[in-house]
Design a protein around this motif. Structure first.
Motif, PDB file in Angstrom:
ATOM      1  N   PHE A 216       0.849  -1.192   0.000  1.00  0.00           N
ATOM      2  CA  PHE A 216       0.000   0.000   0.000  1.00  0.00           C
ATOM      3  C   PHE A 216       0.884   1.240   0.000  1.00  0.00           C
ATOM      4  O   PHE A 216       2.075   1.171   0.308  1.00  0.00           O
ATOM      5  N   ASP A 217       0.281   2.365  -0.354  1.00  0.00           N
ATOM      6  CA  ASP A 217       1.025   3.599  -0.589  1.00  0.00           C
ATOM      7  C   ASP A 217       1.239   4.377   0.708  1.00  0.00           C
ATOM      8  O   ASP A 217       0.837   5.536   0.842  1.00  0.00           O
ATOM      9  N   SER A 218       1.876   3.717   1.661  1.00  0.00           N
ATOM     10  CA  SER A 218       2.212   4.365   2.920  1.00  0.00           C
ATOM     11  C   SER A 218       3.398   3.631   3.539  1.00  0.00           C
ATOM     12  O   SER A 218       3.461   2.397   3.469  1.00  0.00           O
TER      13      SER A 218
ATOM     14  N   ALA B 243      -1.005   6.413  10.453  1.00  0.00           N
ATOM     15  CA  ALA B 243      -1.731   6.247   9.192  1.00  0.00           C
ATOM     16  C   ALA B 243      -3.093   5.605   9.439  1.00  0.00           C
ATOM     17  O   ALA B 243      -3.290   4.865  10.406  1.00  0.00           O
TER      18      ALA B 243
ATOM     19  N   LEU C 237      -5.862   3.548   6.916  1.00  0.00           N
ATOM     20  CA  LEU C 237      -6.065   3.003   5.579  1.00  0.00           C
ATOM     21  C   LEU C 237      -7.418   2.319   5.496  1.00  0.00           C
ATOM     22  O   LEU C 237      -7.986   1.899   6.516  1.00  0.00           O
TER      23      LEU C 237
ATOM     24  N   TRP D 105      -5.696  -0.860  -1.111  1.00  0.00           N
ATOM     25  CA  TRP D 105      -5.875  -0.008   0.059  1.00  0.00           C
ATOM     26  C   TRP D 105      -5.804   1.466  -0.334  1.00  0.00           C
ATOM     27  O   TRP D 105      -4.915   1.878  -1.084  1.00  0.00           O
TER      28      TRP D 105
ATOM     29  N   VAL E 196      -5.290   5.255   1.176  1.00  0.00           N
ATOM     30  CA  VAL E 196      -4.697   5.910   2.347  1.00  0.00           C
ATOM     31  C   VAL E 196      -5.553   7.115   2.722  1.00  0.00           C
ATOM     32  O   VAL E 196      -5.607   8.104   1.991  1.00  0.00           O
TER      33      VAL E 196
ATOM     34  N   GLN F 209      -1.797   9.682   5.998  1.00  0.00           N
ATOM     35  CA  GLN F 209      -0.435   9.181   6.096  1.00  0.00           C
ATOM     36  C   GLN F 209       0.067   9.333   7.535  1.00  0.00           C
ATOM     37  O   GLN F 209      -0.514  10.075   8.325  1.00  0.00           O
TER      38      GLN F 209
END
Length: 692
Positions: free
Chosen positions: A324-326, A348, A350, A359, A361, A364
């Motif tokens: 996932f982008d975190s 974070a 999600l 997922w 976000v 963050q």
């Protein structure tokens, strides 16, 4: 006509879509970057609740797409657990030392229900059969309530060990577990408790009842698993073959398998009800925070890995990584029939709507220390700076923040920020000698200086001269860098001192700069910071702060041991004045409307002068915490942040002070007044919105 109706429908659709896009994900939060750590899905209403540090309780009624802060008592302690009586709708939460939080309106409002245990309750459970609540916590304390959590009575317990888990069994019995292997059982609905003798002295890390197996499982910190088939009267001990701290447990009813996870990322499976356990590779060696089963999907999720989690669809025999982008590590997962909410260990939040395959976000991680906040050059955004090259940006006046990943490196520590008086560009700097710059909205940054030496580039403070547009960067040992083109280019000056310089100020009358630092050092520049000369201060104490007050054309400096200095000749000569205090003084502030000078420092020290520092009066701050830089608001109120969440306010020029609730025990370093007049942001360990 039909085309007109179609056009109108399209306009309405677009307006609704735009409104949905513009609806903030988070509203009504006091502490913006509290760390979530626990949560609950209410089956009765579908509402989601998330609790965390700083007394934070968030609520969502749309499957976690949007979240609102709830109304709680003025607590700053971490919410440890939320539990519900689905029959009556009563909700309870543990965390505060002096009571439990209670809600009867689906979690919108919470009231503190006191108890006499004088200990924090860590665990909470409700027995549907007897309608009894049990809370267990520090010092072996166990509390019992039979009136839906309105009042609590202490139960007799045989052990003083801290308890972290409590479990209600279907037959009316109770179990509790905690540190040093303590395991307790009650056969009379929680009134009296017996200590169960176990073969493990390791902390009990979890208690679980699996209805399909009619068995109880107690996990231990040494990798052992205790199993009971008779509500805890008799136990058998089994090994997960790891010897490590067991951190998670789950039952997969589709594949009829039990799974445990440990602190080294290892997963063990049992297909015979917990008698024998076989290790299974998870593909990670990270601490497994949580194992979760998704009902109806037959899917398992394992959290704890940075930037992703593990997913299994075959009962845990094989695991696939889902990214996932975190950069955060997920802890607990909250599962509904439509979504999964992931709680990050560093802040974070999600959301997944497809059984954990993808997922979104929502927030963050925002847990790093904020050293400074500034308004962007075009006044559209706020910029916060901190350690590890960390910048955060807000486009809604501080209600929501997004980290900017600039790739500066973990060793870059942004201690200070300032603005170029001419262009409005924001500059931030710190060790090991980095200065960055942004124009416009603050989303694009350029590295304008890289010294790559903490010995020469430990930039402690960036300073701007509003009259001449000169920018200075103070570093150790006594290094001063200078820019005259809005911070695009920097040159070393001839400042010569082995002592670290902590602060500087400029005279608005003649442009003279004064810098102060260790060993009573004072440096003076008469040409806008290009050339410097040492000036005698008459003291050897550390000088922490300096200000110039135009109304009296005077420089003031403060430091250790209550030192207070004045210069009425633009920094050429300095006179010591008695402050009447022996505490370290660190900050100064001037109230122009009332012609009052304030000095703050350690141990809650607060001094006030009405004659430009000739005489000082100690003021009762009501705090024993270190007080930081005061802020005089546009409306004339004075605010002072401090350690342990302290925030003081005065509306009479500093004659009297009152505490302002911040809902945090985190240390607060500074204050930023929002330009739209909607309040203040206090920053440091936490970002706190203070309404007027």
């Amino acid at each position: 006509m039909r085309h007109a109706l179609l056009l109108l429908s399209l306009l309405v659709f677009c307006a609704n879509a735009l409104a949905q896009l513009e609806t903030p994900v988070f509203t009504g939060r006091s502490v913006i970057n509290a760390i979530p750590n626990t949560g609950l899905h209410l089956l009765r209403s579908g509402t989601l609740l998330v609790g965390g540090t700083d007394g934070s309780l968030l609520r969502s009624t749309d499957q976690g797409q949007h979240w609102a802060g709830t109304t709680t008592s003025e607590i700053s302690e971490q919410i440890l657990q939320i539990a519900a009586d689905e029959g009556s709708g009563v909700l309870l939460a543990t965390g505060p030392t002096n009571g439990l939080l209670r809600s009867t309106d689906d979690g919108q409002n919470w009231a503190l229900r006191p108890h006499d245990a004088k200990a924090r309750m860590r665990a909470l459970a409700h027995a549907a059969r007897t309608k009894t609540w049990i809370a267990a916590g520090e010092g072996g304390n166990i509390l019992r309530s039979t009136d839906q959590g309105l009042s609590w009575l202490s139960a007799a317990t045989p052990s003083p060990q801290n308890l972290g888990h409590v479990l209600a069994l279907p037959d009316g019995r109770w179990l509790a577990g905690g540190e040093n292997g303590v395991l307790l059982r009650s056969d009379d609905d929680g009134k009296r408790w017996l200590q169960i003798r176990s073969d493990s002295e390791a902390t009990v890390t979890g208690l679980h009842y699996v209805a399909d197996l009619k068995r109880v499982f107690a996990l231990a910190g040494d990798g052992k698993i205790l199993v009971s088939a008779d509500s805890g009267r008799h136990w058998s001990q089994h090994s997960s073959d790891s010897g490590d701290y067991l951190s998670s447990f789950v039952w997969d009813p589709k594949h009829k398998v039990l799974l445990t996870g440990n602190a080294r990322g290892q997963i063990a499976r049992s297909i015979d009800g917990g008698n024998r356990w076989q290790p299974t590779p998870s593909g990670t060696d990270f601490y497994l925070n949580h194992l979760t089963y998704l009902p109806g999907e037959g899917t398992l999720l394992a959290t704890g890995e940075a930037g992703g989690l593990r997913r299994s669809t075959d009962g845990g025999q094989s695991w696939q990584r889902v990214a996932f982008d975190s950069p955060d590590r997920l802890g607990r997962l909250i599962v509904t029939d439509q979504a999964i909410i992931g709680l990050g260990q560093f802040g974070a939040l999600l959301r997944s709507a497809d059984a954990g395959q993808n997922w979104a976000v929502l927030q963050q991680p925002l847990s790093l220390y904020v050293h400074d906040i500034k308004l962007s050059a075009d006044a559209s955004s706020l910029i916060g700076v901190g350690p590890q090259g960390w910048l955060i940006r807000s486009t809604d006046m501080g209600r929501q923040w997004t980290p900017l990943f600039l790739g500066l490196g973990q060793d870059v520590y942004l201690l200070s920020a300032t603005k170029d008086p001419k262009s409005g560009a924001v500059l931030a700097g710190g060790p090991p000698g980095t200065i960055i710059r942004a124009e416009g909205s603050g989303s694009d940054w350029q590295r304008v200086l890289e010294v790559n030496s903490s010995a020469r580039g430990y930039f402690h403070k960036l300073v701007a001269d509003s009259k001449n547009g000169v920018l200075l960067a103070l570093a150790s040992p006594g290094t001063v860098m200078r820019s005259i083109d809005g911070g695009r280019n920097w040159q070393a000056t001839d400042a010569r001192t082995e002592s670290h310089l902590f602060d500087a100020a400029a005279s608005s009358r003649d442009g003279n700069f004064v810098a102060v630092g260790r060993d009573g050092v004072i440096q003076l520049s008469r040409d806008g910071g290009l050339h410097w000369q040492a000036r005698p201060s008459g003291v050897r104490s550390i000088l922490h702060g300096v200000v110039y007050v135009a109304e009296v054309d005077t420089f003031f400096a403060v430091g250790a041991n209550g030192v207070f200095l004045r210069s009425t000749d633009s920094g050429e000569s300095w006179q010591a004045q008695s402050s009447g205090s022996s505490s370290t003084l660190r900050y100064l502030a001037w109230d122009p409307a009332r012609q009052v000078l304030l000095a703050t420092g350690d141990q809650g020290t607060l001094l006030r002068s009405t004659d430009a520092g000739e005489h000082w009066t100690p003021m009762a701050s009501g705090s024993d915490q270190a007080l930081r830089q005061p802020l005089v608001s546009k409306a004339g109120a004075i605010f002072i942040p401090g350690r342990s969440g302290s925030l003081l306010r005065s509306d009479d020029g500093g004659l009297s002070w009152r505490k302002v609730p911040t809902h945090t025990a985190g240390h607060l370093k500074g204050l930023f007044e929002l330009p739209d007049g909607s309040g203040l942001l206090a920053y440091g360990d936490r970002i706190v919105l203070i309404k007027p």
